[in-house]
Design a protein around this motif. Structure first.
Motif, PDB file in Angstrom:
ATOM      1  N   GLY A   1      18.090   3.945   3.442  1.00  0.00           N
ATOM      2  CA  GLY A   1      18.910   3.778   2.245  1.00  0.00           C
ATOM      3  C   GLY A   1      18.369   2.707   1.312  1.00  0.00           C
ATOM      4  O   GLY A   1      18.398   2.861   0.084  1.00  0.00           O
ATOM      5  N   TYR A   2      17.855   1.601   1.880  1.00  0.00           N
ATOM      6  CA  TYR A   2      17.277   0.537   1.043  1.00  0.00           C
ATOM      7  C   TYR A   2      16.047   1.037   0.292  1.00  0.00           C
ATOM      8  O   TYR A   2      15.873   0.753  -0.901  1.00  0.00           O
ATOM      9  CB  TYR A   2      16.903  -0.667   1.914  1.00  0.00           C
ATOM     10  N   VAL A   3      15.182   1.771   0.997  1.00  0.00           N
ATOM     11  CA  VAL A   3      13.975   2.306   0.355  1.00  0.00           C
ATOM     12  C   VAL A   3      14.345   3.335  -0.708  1.00  0.00           C
ATOM     13  O   VAL A   3      13.757   3.360  -1.799  1.00  0.00           O
ATOM     14  CB  VAL A   3      13.042   2.920   1.415  1.00  0.00           C
ATOM     15  N   HIS A   4      15.305   4.184  -0.409  1.00  0.00           N
ATOM     16  CA  HIS A   4      15.723   5.230  -1.350  1.00  0.00           C
ATOM     17  C   HIS A   4      16.242   4.621  -2.650  1.00  0.00           C
ATOM     18  O   HIS A   4      15.923   5.104  -3.744  1.00  0.00           O
ATOM     19  CB  HIS A   4      16.795   6.102  -0.697  1.00  0.00           C
ATOM     20  N   ARG A   5      17.037   3.544  -2.535  1.00  0.00           N
ATOM     21  CA  ARG A   5      17.617   2.942  -3.736  1.00  0.00           C
ATOM     22  C   ARG A   5      16.577   2.181  -4.564  1.00  0.00           C
ATOM     23  O   ARG A   5      16.617   2.223  -5.799  1.00  0.00           O
ATOM     24  CB  ARG A   5      18.756   1.999  -3.343  1.00  0.00           C
ATOM     25  N   LYS A   6      15.640   1.489  -3.885  1.00  0.00           N
ATOM     26  CA  LYS A   6      14.688   0.670  -4.630  1.00  0.00           C
ATOM     27  C   LYS A   6      13.448   1.451  -5.052  1.00  0.00           C
ATOM     28  O   LYS A   6      12.878   1.200  -6.127  1.00  0.00           O
ATOM     29  CB  LYS A   6      14.268  -0.533  -3.774  1.00  0.00           C
ATOM     30  N   TYR A   7      13.024   2.408  -4.213  1.00  0.00           N
ATOM     31  CA  TYR A   7      11.822   3.195  -4.532  1.00  0.00           C
ATOM     32  C   TYR A   7      12.146   4.688  -4.390  1.00  0.00           C
ATOM     33  O   TYR A   7      11.716   5.346  -3.438  1.00  0.00           O
ATOM     34  CB  TYR A   7      10.675   2.827  -3.579  1.00  0.00           C
ATOM     35  N   PRO A   8      12.919   5.253  -5.318  1.00  0.00           N
ATOM     36  CA  PRO A   8      13.349   6.653  -5.186  1.00  0.00           C
ATOM     37  C   PRO A   8      12.195   7.657  -5.175  1.00  0.00           C
ATOM     38  O   PRO A   8      12.239   8.646  -4.436  1.00  0.00           O
ATOM     39  CB  PRO A   8      14.261   6.868  -6.399  1.00  0.00           C
ATOM     40  N   LYS A   9      11.150   7.409  -5.958  1.00  0.00           N
ATOM     41  CA  LYS A   9      10.016   8.340  -5.984  1.00  0.00           C
ATOM     42  C   LYS A   9       9.263   8.321  -4.656  1.00  0.00           C
ATOM     43  O   LYS A   9       8.894   9.370  -4.127  1.00  0.00           O
ATOM     44  CB  LYS A   9       9.075   7.995  -7.138  1.00  0.00           C
TER      45      LYS A   9
ATOM     46  N   GLY B   1       0.833  -1.202   0.000  1.00  0.00           N
ATOM     47  CA  GLY B   1       0.000   0.000   0.000  1.00  0.00           C
ATOM     48  C   GLY B   1       0.863   1.246   0.000  1.00  0.00           C
ATOM     49  O   GLY B   1       1.730   1.417  -0.867  1.00  0.00           O
ATOM     50  N   ASN B   2       0.658   2.102   0.988  1.00  0.00           N
ATOM     51  CA  ASN B   2       1.458   3.321   1.111  1.00  0.00           C
ATOM     52  C   ASN B   2       2.585   3.172   2.142  1.00  0.00           C
ATOM     53  O   ASN B   2       3.239   4.165   2.484  1.00  0.00           O
ATOM     54  CB  ASN B   2       0.569   4.503   1.498  1.00  0.00           C
ATOM     55  N   HIS B   3       2.784   1.947   2.619  1.00  0.00           N
ATOM     56  CA  HIS B   3       3.802   1.712   3.638  1.00  0.00           C
ATOM     57  C   HIS B   3       4.759   0.612   3.182  1.00  0.00           C
ATOM     58  O   HIS B   3       4.564  -0.019   2.139  1.00  0.00           O
ATOM     59  CB  HIS B   3       3.145   1.339   4.973  1.00  0.00           C
ATOM     60  N   PHE B   4       5.807   0.397   4.005  1.00  0.00           N
ATOM     61  CA  PHE B   4       6.832  -0.582   3.647  1.00  0.00           C
ATOM     62  C   PHE B   4       7.013  -1.607   4.765  1.00  0.00           C
ATOM     63  O   PHE B   4       6.844  -1.296   5.946  1.00  0.00           O
ATOM     64  CB  PHE B   4       8.177   0.114   3.385  1.00  0.00           C
ATOM     65  N   LYS B   5       7.344  -2.809   4.336  1.00  0.00           N
ATOM     66  CA  LYS B   5       7.734  -3.880   5.246  1.00  0.00           C
ATOM     67  C   LYS B   5       9.133  -4.312   4.860  1.00  0.00           C
ATOM     68  O   LYS B   5       9.458  -4.446   3.675  1.00  0.00           O
ATOM     69  CB  LYS B   5       6.761  -5.060   5.135  1.00  0.00           C
ATOM     70  N   MET B   6       9.992  -4.523   5.863  1.00  0.00           N
ATOM     71  CA  MET B   6      11.374  -4.917   5.590  1.00  0.00           C
ATOM     72  C   MET B   6      11.511  -6.427   5.759  1.00  0.00           C
ATOM     73  O   MET B   6      11.189  -6.980   6.817  1.00  0.00           O
ATOM     74  CB  MET B   6      12.333  -4.197   6.529  1.00  0.00           C
ATOM     75  N   GLN B   7      11.952  -7.077   4.705  1.00  0.00           N
ATOM     76  CA  GLN B   7      12.154  -8.518   4.722  1.00  0.00           C
ATOM     77  C   GLN B   7      13.631  -8.816   5.004  1.00  0.00           C
ATOM     78  O   GLN B   7      14.527  -8.343   4.293  1.00  0.00           O
ATOM     79  CB  GLN B   7      11.748  -9.137   3.385  1.00  0.00           C
ATOM     80  N   LEU B   8      13.877  -9.593   6.052  1.00  0.00           N
ATOM     81  CA  LEU B   8      15.236  -9.978   6.423  1.00  0.00           C
ATOM     82  C   LEU B   8      15.405 -11.469   6.206  1.00  0.00           C
ATOM     83  O   LEU B   8      14.672 -12.272   6.784  1.00  0.00           O
ATOM     84  CB  LEU B   8      15.522  -9.639   7.888  1.00  0.00           C
TER      85      LEU B   8
ATOM     86  N   TRP C   1      10.487   7.481  -1.812  1.00  0.00           N
ATOM     87  CA  TRP C   1      11.353   8.041  -0.782  1.00  0.00           C
ATOM     88  C   TRP C   1      11.255   9.566  -0.743  1.00  0.00           C
ATOM     89  O   TRP C   1      11.209  10.175   0.327  1.00  0.00           O
ATOM     90  CB  TRP C   1      12.796   7.612  -1.014  1.00  0.00           C
ATOM     91  N   ASN C   2      11.222  10.197  -1.900  1.00  0.00           N
ATOM     92  CA  ASN C   2      11.121  11.654  -1.946  1.00  0.00           C
ATOM     93  C   ASN C   2       9.834  12.159  -1.305  1.00  0.00           C
ATOM     94  O   ASN C   2       9.788  13.264  -0.755  1.00  0.00           O
ATOM     95  CB  ASN C   2      11.210  12.150  -3.402  1.00  0.00           C
ATOM     96  N   GLU C   3       8.783  11.339  -1.356  1.00  0.00           N
ATOM     97  CA  GLU C   3       7.508  11.748  -0.772  1.00  0.00           C
ATOM     98  C   GLU C   3       7.456  11.521   0.739  1.00  0.00           C
ATOM     99  O   GLU C   3       6.781  12.253   1.458  1.00  0.00           O
ATOM    100  CB  GLU C   3       6.363  10.971  -1.446  1.00  0.00           C
ATOM    101  N   MET C   4       8.177  10.498   1.241  1.00  0.00           N
ATOM    102  CA  MET C   4       8.044  10.153   2.651  1.00  0.00           C
ATOM    103  C   MET C   4       9.269  10.499   3.508  1.00  0.00           C
ATOM    104  O   MET C   4       9.243  10.300   4.720  1.00  0.00           O
ATOM    105  CB  MET C   4       7.755   8.662   2.798  1.00  0.00           C
ATOM    106  N   LYS C   5      10.340  11.015   2.903  1.00  0.00           N
ATOM    107  CA  LYS C   5      11.550  11.249   3.692  1.00  0.00           C
ATOM    108  C   LYS C   5      11.356  12.309   4.778  1.00  0.00           C
ATOM    109  O   LYS C   5      12.048  12.281   5.803  1.00  0.00           O
ATOM    110  CB  LYS C   5      12.713  11.649   2.785  1.00  0.00           C
TER     111      LYS C   5
END
Length: 404
Positions: free
Chosen positions: A348-356, A284-291, A358-362
């Motif tokens: 950094g992971y979000v910025h590299r994979k989803y740059p657009k 959705g509009n959020h992220f989950k980090m998979q380890l 990231w600019n909205e949520m940073k």
């Protein structure tokens, strides 16, 4: 030809003799009444000679410690010439210790100094002191004669063999606090025990042990250039799994299906290889980090009565190891959310994979981090159970345990 050779072979016109420099092995930075208090740990060459060191049979300390206080760091360095006969030489400086007050006010001025000048090396290890750095600089680490070198060795060994409090160098610290996450962790060094010996004592090495020693204690958390909180070694260890900083370590775990009434049912697993891969997943509009964590190792200690040659037994042990690592990771992640800081560097992971995205949520990344979930997948493999298929049990021991 002779004239040309004379012009080329001019010699070392700007040379500095060894007996004119003071080799610094460690440096401490404190803030006192708005001024910088700089503490230097300088090697004493005459005390390093065989038979005259502060070690066994010796009578003097191998280092000399003194402090200077001024408004700026460079002014304090210049003032050191008033009380030190030698020009301070920092190329062999091993450790930089920062006092708590200086860390809370901000360390950008210290970082700028080490990145700007050629004399100070950015590969130096960084440590925190719970009080003043000058107090830590005056303590010996028996049996080593050079405390600064000993501290560097402790940090190097910690990074390669355990991962509880991973060391950090100056350039790594500057890189992390200027990244998208703007966060970094620095180990703390503390003096434990009481009634110990300081550098002024000449008889410390005549004893087999001292009641006072230096020890790595916890992890200081930086947001930007300021210290904002602390993490215990257990929380820091969980963070090391998240950030892929485990090289070689050991995990203690309970034996599967322990015998009734037995309280000594823990075993140890030595990790030989470990790898953590981080993958941000958008929901959705959020992220989950998979380890995804994979590790291999050998069994180095066992009190389990089951037959280790049975694949089912080792499989149950692997599940117990996985549970321990899950617990450490969850403990570290809860500490990260409690401190509201992105120590794992997920930004950094979000910025590299989803740059657009990231600019909205940073601008509100802290809020996103507080709501973020982890998907932790751990796979542990026991490559070798050791030379015994069953735990060694003294004859008659089982019967006595059952009677108790």
């Amino acid at each position: 030809m002779i004239i040309i050779m004379c012009m080329v072979l001019t010699g070392c016109w700007n040379r500095t003799e060894l007996n004119e420099i003071g080799i610094t092995s460690a440096t401490g930075y404190d803030r006192v009444d708005g001024n910088w208090l700089i503490t230097f740990q300088v090697i004493v060459p005459s005390a390093m000679a065989v038979g005259t060191t502060g070690g066994p049979g010796g009578s003097g300390s191998a280092v000399h410690v003194f402090s200077t206080k001024e408004k700026t760091i460079q002014q304090a360095l210049n003032k050191s010439n008033l009380e030190n006969a030698r020009t301070l030489y920092f190329s062999h400086n091993n450790v930089l210790v920062i006092g708590r007050e200086a860390a809370e006010e901000g360390i950008s001025q210290i970082i700028d100094l080490y990145l700007r000048t050629a004399e100070a090396r950015e590969s130096i290890y960084v440590l925190l002191a719970p009080g003043r750095a000058s107090d830590v600089m005056k303590d010996l680490i028996p049996p080593e004669s050079l405390p600064g070198v000993a501290l560097a060795q402790i940090l190097k060994k910690e990074g390669s063999m355990s991962g509880f409090l991973p060391p950090i160098k100056m350039f790594e610290l500057a890189k992390q606090i200027s990244s998208d996450s703007k966060s970094a962790g620095v180990p703390e060094i503390v003096v434990v025990g009481d009634g110990g010996e300081s550098l002024e004592s000449l008889d410390v090495f005549k004893k087999t042990s001292t009641t006072e020693k230096l020890k790595l204690s916890r992890l200081g958390v930086f947001q930007g250039d300021r210290l904002i909180g602390w993490m215990s070694w257990q929380e820091s260890y969980g963070l090391s799994w998240i950030t892929d900083k485990i090289n070689m370590s050991s995990i203690s775990f309970r034996c599967p299906n322990p015998e009734s009434g037995s309280t000594h049912n823990y075993s140890s697993f030595r990790i030989t290889t470990a790898k953590t891969r981080v993958n941000p997943i958008k929901e959705g509009n959020h992220f989950k980090m998979q380890l995804k964590v994979k590790l291999r190792g050998i069994l180095i200690e066992s009190t389990c009565r089951a037959d280790l040659a049975d694949p089912k037994v080792t499989g149950e042990m692997e599940k117990a190891i996985v549970k321990e690592i899950h617990d450490y990771i969850n403990l570290g992640w809860r500490a990260v959310q409690r401190l509201h800081t992105d120590l794992p560097g997920f930004a950094g992971y979000v910025h590299r994979k989803y740059p657009k995205d990231w600019n909205e949520m940073k601008s509100n990344w802290d809020e996103e981090l507080a709501e973020m979930k982890l998907d932790v997948q751990v796979k542990a493999t026991i490559n070798h159970p050791g030379f015994l298929s069953k735990a060694f049990v003294e004859p008659g021991r089982k019967g006595r345990e059952e009677n108790e």
